[in-house]
Design a protein around this motif. Structure first.
Motif, PDB file in Angstrom:
ATOM      1  N   TYR A 244      -5.662   1.046  12.136  1.00 34.08           N
ATOM      2  CA  TYR A 244      -5.943   2.379  12.654  1.00 34.08           C
ATOM      3  C   TYR A 244      -6.815   3.176  11.684  1.00 34.08           C
ATOM      4  CZ  TYR A 244      -5.336   6.833  14.926  1.00 34.08           C
ATOM      5  OH  TYR A 244      -5.595   8.005  15.561  1.00 34.08           O
ATOM      6  N   VAL A 245      -6.529   3.025  10.405  1.00 29.61           N
ATOM      7  CA  VAL A 245      -7.321   3.765   9.413  1.00 29.61           C
ATOM      8  C   VAL A 245      -8.793   3.353   9.497  1.00 29.61           C
ATOM      9  CG1 VAL A 245      -7.719   4.067   6.952  1.00 29.61           C
ATOM     10  CG2 VAL A 245      -5.418   4.210   7.852  1.00 29.61           C
TER      11      VAL A 245
ATOM     12  N   PHE B  77      -1.318  -0.224  10.781  1.00 28.68           N
ATOM     13  CA  PHE B  77      -1.666   1.062  10.176  1.00 28.68           C
ATOM     14  C   PHE B  77      -3.065   0.981   9.561  1.00 28.68           C
ATOM     15  CE2 PHE B  77      -1.686   4.281   6.892  1.00 28.68           C
ATOM     16  CZ  PHE B  77      -0.974   5.325   7.447  1.00 28.68           C
TER      17      PHE B  77
ATOM     18  N   SER C 258       1.986   7.056  -1.362  1.00 26.03           N
ATOM     19  CA  SER C 258       3.367   6.583  -1.456  1.00 26.03           C
ATOM     20  C   SER C 258       4.180   7.316  -2.511  1.00 26.03           C
ATOM     21  CB  SER C 258       3.381   5.086  -1.715  1.00 26.03           C
ATOM     22  OG  SER C 258       2.513   4.759  -2.733  1.00 26.03           O
TER      23      SER C 258
ATOM     24  N   SER D  65       5.795  10.536  13.568  1.00 26.64           N
ATOM     25  CA  SER D  65       6.793   9.476  13.416  1.00 26.64           C
ATOM     26  C   SER D  65       8.192  10.069  13.494  1.00 26.64           C
ATOM     27  CB  SER D  65       6.629   8.767  12.074  1.00 26.64           C
ATOM     28  OG  SER D  65       5.389   8.149  11.999  1.00 26.64           O
TER      29      SER D  65
ATOM     30  N   TYR E 287       6.552   0.471  15.625  1.00 19.48           N
ATOM     31  CA  TYR E 287       7.137   0.459  14.284  1.00 19.48           C
ATOM     32  C   TYR E 287       8.652   0.652  14.360  1.00 19.48           C
ATOM     33  CZ  TYR E 287       7.826   2.594   9.582  1.00 19.48           C
ATOM     34  OH  TYR E 287       8.244   2.939   8.322  1.00 19.48           O
ATOM     35  N   PHE E 288       9.060   1.638  15.167  1.00 19.74           N
ATOM     36  CA  PHE E 288      10.504   1.887  15.279  1.00 19.74           C
ATOM     37  C   PHE E 288      11.194   0.820  16.115  1.00 19.74           C
ATOM     38  CE2 PHE E 288       9.257   6.311  14.175  1.00 19.74           C
ATOM     39  CZ  PHE E 288       9.969   6.353  12.986  1.00 19.74           C
TER      40      PHE E 288
ATOM     41  N   ILE F  39       9.050  10.809  17.073  1.00 20.87           N
ATOM     42  CA  ILE F  39       9.333   9.622  17.876  1.00 20.87           C
ATOM     43  C   ILE F  39      10.664   9.013  17.454  1.00 20.87           C
ATOM     44  CG2 ILE F  39       8.545   7.283  18.357  1.00 20.87           C
ATOM     45  CD1 ILE F  39       5.747   8.306  18.415  1.00 20.87           C
TER      46      ILE F  39
ATOM     47  N   PHE G 164       0.757  11.776  10.803  1.00 18.78           N
ATOM     48  CA  PHE G 164       1.418  10.515  11.084  1.00 18.78           C
ATOM     49  C   PHE G 164       2.913  10.626  10.768  1.00 18.78           C
ATOM     50  CE2 PHE G 164       2.933   6.441   9.544  1.00 18.78           C
ATOM     51  CZ  PHE G 164       2.609   5.623  10.600  1.00 18.78           C
TER      52      PHE G 164
ATOM     53  N   TYR H 144      11.265  -2.114   8.138  1.00 17.14           N
ATOM     54  CA  TYR H 144      10.179  -1.184   8.408  1.00 17.14           C
ATOM     55  C   TYR H 144       8.864  -1.827   8.009  1.00 17.14           C
ATOM     56  CZ  TYR H 144      13.130   2.829   9.450  1.00 17.14           C
ATOM     57  OH  TYR H 144      14.006   3.702  10.037  1.00 17.14           O
TER      58      TYR H 144
ATOM     59  N   PHE I 275       4.481  -2.585   9.369  1.00 16.93           N
ATOM     60  CA  PHE I 275       3.402  -2.477  10.352  1.00 16.93           C
ATOM     61  C   PHE I 275       2.696  -3.817  10.521  1.00 16.93           C
ATOM     62  CE2 PHE I 275       3.859   2.002   9.385  1.00 16.93           C
ATOM     63  CZ  PHE I 275       3.702   2.580  10.623  1.00 16.93           C
TER      64      PHE I 275
ATOM     65  N   TRP J 232       0.841  -1.198   0.000  1.00 10.96           N
ATOM     66  CA  TRP J 232       0.000   0.000   0.000  1.00 10.96           C
ATOM     67  C   TRP J 232       0.873   1.243   0.000  1.00 10.96           C
ATOM     68  CZ3 TRP J 232      -3.471   1.943   4.572  1.00 10.96           C
ATOM     69  CH2 TRP J 232      -4.203   3.045   4.128  1.00 10.96           C
ATOM     70  N   ILE J 233       1.648   1.440   1.063  1.00 10.90           N
ATOM     71  CA  ILE J 233       2.566   2.582   1.095  1.00 10.90           C
ATOM     72  C   ILE J 233       3.958   2.010   1.297  1.00 10.90           C
ATOM     73  CG2 ILE J 233       3.037   4.830   2.113  1.00 10.90           C
ATOM     74  CD1 ILE J 233       0.285   4.744   3.366  1.00 10.90           C
ATOM     75  N   PRO J 234       4.620   1.645   0.203  1.00 10.56           N
ATOM     76  CA  PRO J 234       5.896   0.940   0.359  1.00 10.56           C
ATOM     77  C   PRO J 234       6.944   1.739   1.135  1.00 10.56           C
ATOM     78  CG  PRO J 234       5.334   1.299  -1.965  1.00 10.56           C
ATOM     79  CD  PRO J 234       4.200   1.795  -1.180  1.00 10.56           C
ATOM     80  N   SER J 235       6.947   3.073   0.978  1.00  5.03           N
ATOM     81  CA  SER J 235       8.014   3.820   1.644  1.00  5.03           C
ATOM     82  C   SER J 235       7.887   3.771   3.167  1.00  5.03           C
ATOM     83  CB  SER J 235       8.034   5.271   1.153  1.00  5.03           C
ATOM     84  OG  SER J 235       6.733   5.765   1.014  1.00  5.03           O
ATOM     85  N   PHE J 236       6.713   3.434   3.664  1.00  8.04           N
ATOM     86  CA  PHE J 236       6.547   3.282   5.103  1.00  8.04           C
ATOM     87  C   PHE J 236       6.429   1.812   5.508  1.00  8.04           C
ATOM     88  CE2 PHE J 236       5.606   7.728   6.023  1.00  8.04           C
ATOM     89  CZ  PHE J 236       6.062   7.813   7.327  1.00  8.04           C
TER      90      PHE J 236
ATOM     91  N   ILE K 203       3.309   3.908  16.288  1.00  5.73           N
ATOM     92  CA  ILE K 203       4.543   4.433  15.697  1.00  5.73           C
ATOM     93  C   ILE K 203       5.751   3.927  16.490  1.00  5.73           C
ATOM     94  CG2 ILE K 203       5.827   6.519  15.155  1.00  5.73           C
ATOM     95  CD1 ILE K 203       3.159   7.968  14.843  1.00  5.73           C
ATOM     96  N   ALA K 204       5.618   3.919  17.816  1.00  4.70           N
ATOM     97  CA  ALA K 204       6.725   3.439  18.642  1.00  4.70           C
ATOM     98  C   ALA K 204       7.039   1.980  18.332  1.00  4.70           C
ATOM     99  CB  ALA K 204       6.380   3.613  20.116  1.00  4.70           C
TER     100      ALA K 204
ATOM    101  N   GLU L 198       7.705   9.215  -1.751  1.00  4.41           N
ATOM    102  CA  GLU L 198       8.986   8.908  -2.392  1.00  4.41           C
ATOM    103  C   GLU L 198       9.677  10.201  -2.831  1.00  4.41           C
ATOM    104  OE1 GLU L 198      10.330   5.819  -3.576  1.00  4.41           O
ATOM    105  OE2 GLU L 198       8.916   4.706  -2.325  1.00  4.41           O
TER     106      GLU L 198
ATOM    107  N   PHE M 259      -4.203  13.267   7.859  1.00  4.05           N
ATOM    108  CA  PHE M 259      -3.823  12.167   8.757  1.00  4.05           C
ATOM    109  C   PHE M 259      -2.437  11.658   8.422  1.00  4.05           C
ATOM    110  CE2 PHE M 259      -3.489   7.504   8.976  1.00  4.05           C
ATOM    111  CZ  PHE M 259      -3.301   7.400  10.340  1.00  4.05           C
TER     112      PHE M 259
ATOM    113  N   PRO N 231      -8.106   9.723   9.324  1.00  2.14           N
ATOM    114  CA  PRO N 231      -7.919   8.969   8.090  1.00  2.14           C
ATOM    115  C   PRO N 231      -9.255   8.733   7.408  1.00  2.14           C
ATOM    116  CG  PRO N 231      -7.667   7.520   9.991  1.00  2.14           C
ATOM    117  CD  PRO N 231      -7.858   8.916  10.507  1.00  2.14           C
TER     118      PRO N 231
END
Lengths: 525, 487
Positions: free
Chosen positions: A134-135, A131, B473, B404, A182-183, B407, B400, A192, A194, A66-70, A179-180, B477, B396, B391
């Motif tokens: 949560y959505v 994630f 995304s 992030s 996640y890290f 944190i 987020f 990385y 979720f 879905w959101i690869p960068s995250f 988020i915590a 990027e 959102f 969201p």
């Protein structure tokens, strides 16, 4: 076939159909919404029949980027714990839509809200990506807020805003905890993601568990609602339209208890053990308090609303018994409460439609006028009290057995809650249905019509089914619950070897641990 | 700075700026050539839009590496390109929402569009400035254009007041900024950001009190421009008094430009001394969020409410600055882009619903909108929920992202304050939806001034808000790539 996605997003497809319709054609809109929700229910049925009860592994899994960068995925799947909650959702939604036939104001918007709500609710139960969870968790707030605020009673705005802000306040802390995690997961594995299943493998220190548990538990405790966080519930229930109350009681509250089972226990087992006394006492206070407050209500809807606080207390008590009976009892009781309290709200709604009042004092002696209605009402009342042979008994019995095994004191106090339930429910029933007719208006009331019959019959059948043959439900969850207990037990043991809490099961005083999320990726500037 | 040479002049680097300047002049010329009849002024909007689009086409960097120009005082990197995109987008959307508005308010003068274009040039200079003076010049070009635009309703007293207030306070703030720059020059002997960074690294930190003072003065100057508390006092009055379209513009473009400069100066020049300024920005962030959100609750005028909400959003963005990591930078970029869509979208709806002379801009005037104009109400609901951080809207994902970043750098406390604030903000954003859907209307909604251009602006904003919320995304990027070159 991506059956879970189909269940989740088919209501949205229905929304687009409804949006394209002329808002004057309310009948067509109602029928479309009903049809969509019924189709969704029938699509969800194979989940039950093809569900493999021998494994705790997630089933019907779908995973897409879905959101690869995250590292966020569209990752869904179910196990024995979420299976019945999804079925409950798809079961309750068409009933609620059918129970909204009398809504004449802005039908189009109403049905859109109902269907979006269904998407949100199913999404919460199937998400395996935190994630995504949560959505959906937040997404479902919006339609519920609109349902209460637009189609609700006189104090609807207050109730709607309170509902929204309470839930939001809880969930933002959960967001931070997510988020915590996640890290922390990235620090442990270098990846990385979720993915909840990955998070399950984390070995967190007690201090981290402590704070993250609190953050998650805060969100869930508000949603359940547990004792000191429950004040939004009576307001929301009383002001919401009937269908809103049914869904609120039937499904939304279950998200809180489900959250505890899905997130708090397996992610933070040691902290969960530590919090047993706190949560259990909150649950017990809720049971007793909810019962006592129900007893003195003169508004039927308020009475049912407060009884929810009591019932959900039982669920929490069962979950925090940390044994198979307790947790399975808790899950069963979630379903039971959804059915019987949902049905109670429907029945109160039917009375309200006839008399435009919900005051107990305005009724009395209705049995003579409404014999069929009285029968249904009695069955639901007895189911809510926990009469053997009906669904309520199974859940409460299992919960008390589980609690008794782990802590006798809790079980013995909580049992009094069942007595209270009998008191407030039967007394209410007596005042509404028996005695002499004291109000002239009540003499001309009509018995239940076909639509109402169609609403109540499916619920009655399920009430009997669970009551008489609970095993068809319990065996589906055995493997998953056993695995959950293993997860909780093993991880707690590993953790306690490392940290050695002085006395397991007791909150360590004076040692409020500090979270240590060290700045890990500070880049050079 | 002894020998100023134009050796490294690179036309590519300033092409978009030249294009905008050219189109600005054309607009001014056309304004003189055409008579003051309303119909012909339409042309100016389209010409300006064309300029924006052409500038956007040339606002790219074909070489793929950082381009320096004008003796390394001006740079084109992914960071400035991303900001250029935000500036062009916000100016473009502003032109779309202005077109019918300035006609209605009878301020349909050609300078309006020219000034918008000129202020965009200033912003681009700020984002691309590689030395302090260049950033300062950009800031002035931008500000002076906006001072004029704020007072554009010259027959209206509030507009004049807003303009004068903004000008006087803004002059003070830039004074601080300039003073800071000169102090830094006195201490380090350079105004080039890279060289300042080298100087600080050579000393192993900021030990010179003069340098520290310069840094503080820059924080004040830029703090004023991003409207952070306690330098925010001008915001409500100016936002309320300015023409609504300009308010929308001000709350996005110049703020983004100030953040662009803020980030670049503090990440590049003072990057190695981040422990020195993080504490100050921390306090600013907390104050800004909290004051913005709490005061916004009490507002009854929607322009003022959005003004305070924009202060609160600046607070969230400062969290990202405190985090001082690459996630913070890309989070800021993403957030500002998201904010551009949702905020201009919200203002577009305010414009549609108001009447001549800024009638019907009380929040209570929105009662009953939900079922009278369902599409407008849905769009407004989306923008409000997005700003509240619900969201699946852009706001959102932005929040987020920023939390992030906080944190990740270990600022859990700051993130907690941030989320508590966003819960507070839910209250007043939600109130708009409450009033739209749950109150009976007390006024006639027709006729509304709906022109195709403003509809386009709303549609673009809705699309952006949802796109960034559901499929973020791609932009993430790009935002992430924009952070590399700052290091």
């Amino acid at each position: 076939m991506p059956i879970l996605s189909l269940i989740t997003f088919l209501p949205i497809v229905g929304v687009f159909f409804i949006l394209s319709m002329d808002s004057k054609r309310s009948e067509l809109i109602r029928v479309t919404a009903l049809l969509v929700s019924i189709v969704v229910f029938f699509i969800s049925l194979p989940l039950y029949f093809t569900f493999d009860a021998h494994t705790y592994e997630m089933q019907f899994v779908e995973k897409l980027q879905w959101i690869p960068s995250f590292g966020v995925h569209y990752h869904v799947g179910i196990d024995g714990i979420s299976l019945f909650l999804i079925l409950l959702t798809t079961f309750i939604t068409p009933i609620s839509i059918l129970a909204s036939w009398h809504i004449t104001k802005n039908v189009k918007e109403y049905m859109v809200a109902m269907l979006v709500l269904e998407t949100g609710m199913v999404g919460v139960f199937i998400s395996l990506d935190v994630f995504l969870f949560y959505v959906f968790w937040e997404l479902m707030l919006i339609p519920m807020y609109l349902l209460i605020g637009i189609w609700g009673g006189p104090r609807r705005i207050y109730a709607a805003v309170k509902f929204f802000i309470y839930t939001m306040a809880g969930s933002v802390f959960m967001l931070l905890a997510i988020i915590a995690l996640y890290f922390l997961n990235h620090r442990a594995t270098g990846e990385y993601t979720f993915n909840l299943l990955e998070f399950y493998r984390l070995d967190l220190s007690f201090a981290v568990q402590f704070w993250l548990f609190l953050a998650f538990a805060f969100a869930f405790a508000i949603k359940v609602p547990m004792f000191p966080f429950h004040t939004w519930l009576p307001d929301a229930h009383v002001e919401a339209p009937t269908a809103g109350s049914v869904i609120l009681a039937g499904v939304l509250l279950k998200m809180g208890t489900y959250g505890f089972v899905r997130f708090c226990l397996p992610l933070f087992p040691e902290a969960s053990h530590t919090f047993i006394p706190v949560i259990s006492w909150m649950a017990i206070v809720g049971i007793i308090y909810g019962g006592l407050v129900s007893m003195v209500q003169d508004d039927l809807k308020k009475l049912v609303a407060y009884s929810s606080v009591s019932h959900l207390g039982f669920v929490m008590l069962g979950i925090f018994a940390f044994n198979i009976q307790g947790i399975e009892g808790g899950i069963t009781q979630m379903i039971n409460h959804g059915l019987s309290t949902g049905a109670l709200f429907l029945i109160v709604g039917m009375l309200y439609e006839r008399r435009h009042t919900r005051m107990i004092a305005d009724f009395g002696g209705l049995t003579k006028q409404l014999p069929v209605f009285a029968t249904f009402f009695l069955i639901v009342t007895l189911s809510s009290i926990g009469l053997p042979g009906l669904n309520g008994f199974v859940g409460e019995f299992l919960i008390l057995v589980g609690t008794f095994k782990s802590r006798i004191l809790y079980a013995s106090i909580a049992t009094s809650g069942i007595i209270l339930a009998a008191v407030y429910m039967l007394w209410m029933f007596q005042r509404v249905m028996f005695q002499e007719i004291t109000h002239e208006e009540n003499k001309t009331l009509k018995d239940i019509n076909k639509r109402e019959f169609a609403i109540l019959i499916p619920i009655m059948l399920t009430i009997f089914w669970i009551g008489i043959y609970p095993n068809s439900f319990l065996r589906k969850m055995d493997a998953s619950v056993n695995h959950l207990l293993k997860q909780v037990g093993e991880k707690a043991n590993v953790a306690s070897r490392v940290h050695k809490p002085k006395k397991s099961g007791q909150l360590q005083k004076n040692v409020i641990p500090k979270i240590d999320i060290v700045p890990e990726c500070r880049t050079e500037w | 700075m002894t020998n100023i040479s134009m050796m490294t002049f690179n036309i590519l680097s300033i092409l978009p700026i030249l294009i905008l300047a050219g189109f600005g002049m054309i607009v001014l010329l056309l304004d003189v050539l055409t008579s003051r009849r309303l119909g012909e002024k339409n042309l100016l909007a389209y010409v300006s839009l064309t300029g924006i689009v052409i500038a956007a086409i040339f606002a790219r960097n074909p070489t793929g590496t950082t381009l320096f120009s004008f003796n390394e005082t001006f740079t084109i990197d992914n960071y400035s390109l991303f900001f250029n995109f935000i500036f062009l987008l916000s100016t473009g959307l502003t032109i779309l929402i202005s077109h019918s508005y300035i006609k209605r308010e009878e301020i349909n003068y050609g300078e309006y569009y020219a000034l918008l274009l000129f202020s965009t040039i200033g912003m681009m200079l700020m984002a691309a400035g590689a030395d302090l003076l260049n950033i300062y010049v950009g800031l002035e070009v931008m500000s002076i254009s906006i001072y004029i635009l704020t007072g554009f309703k010259r027959s209206k007293l509030v507009s004049n007041e807003a303009s004068l207030k903004y000008f006087l306070l803004g002059a003070f703030a830039t004074g601080f900024l300039l003073y800071g720059i000169s102090v830094i020059y006195g201490s380090t002997g350079t105004i080039n950001l890279k060289q300042i960074a080298g100087f600080i690294a050579g000393k192993g930190g900021i030990s010179d009190p003069l340098l520290l003072m310069g840094m503080g003065l820059i924080i004040i100057g830029l703090g004023f421009k991003v409207a952070s508390v306690p330098f925010h006092a001008w915001v409500p009055d100016v936002y309320e008094g300015a023409p609504t379209a300009i308010t929308a513009f001000m709350s996005v473009g110049p703020k983004a430009a100030a953040f662009a400069a803020f980030l670049r100066i503090f990440m590049t020049a003072f990057g190695s001394a981040h422990y020195e300024w993080q504490k100050i920005i921390f306090i600013l962030a907390v104050l800004t969020m909290t004051v913005g959100n709490i005061v916004a609750i009490a507002q009854t005028n929607i322009k003022r409410m959005l003004a305070y909400s924009s202060i609160a959003h600046a607070g969230y963005l400062l969290i990202a600055l405190v985090a001082a990591n690459d996630m913070g930078v890309s989070g800021t970029l993403f957030y500002i882009l998201a904010y551009t869509f949702m905020n201009i979208g919200a203002f577009a709806i305010v414009i549609v619903l108001s009447h001549k002379g800024d009638e019907f801009i009380q929040i209570n005037d929105y009662a009953g909108l939900g079922f009278k104009h369902p599409l407008l109400a849905i769009a407004m609901t989306l923008f409000m929920l997005s700003m509240a951080g619900v969201p699946p809207m852009a706001g959102f994902v932005g929040k987020f992202y920023i939390f992030s970043a906080a944190i990740k750098s270990g600022y859990v406390g700051l993130a907690v304050i941030g989320v508590v604030n966003s819960v507070i903000s839910v209250y007043y954003y939600l109130r708009i939806t409450v009033i739209m859907y749950m109150r009976e209307s007390n006024r006639e909604f027709t006729p509304l001034t709906i022109s195709p251009l403003i509809v386009a602006a709303i549609v673009i904003s809705v699309f952006g808000t949802l796109q960034l919320g559901i499929f973020p995304s791609k932009i993430m990027e790009i935002a992430h790539q924009a952070t590399f070159l700052l290091k």
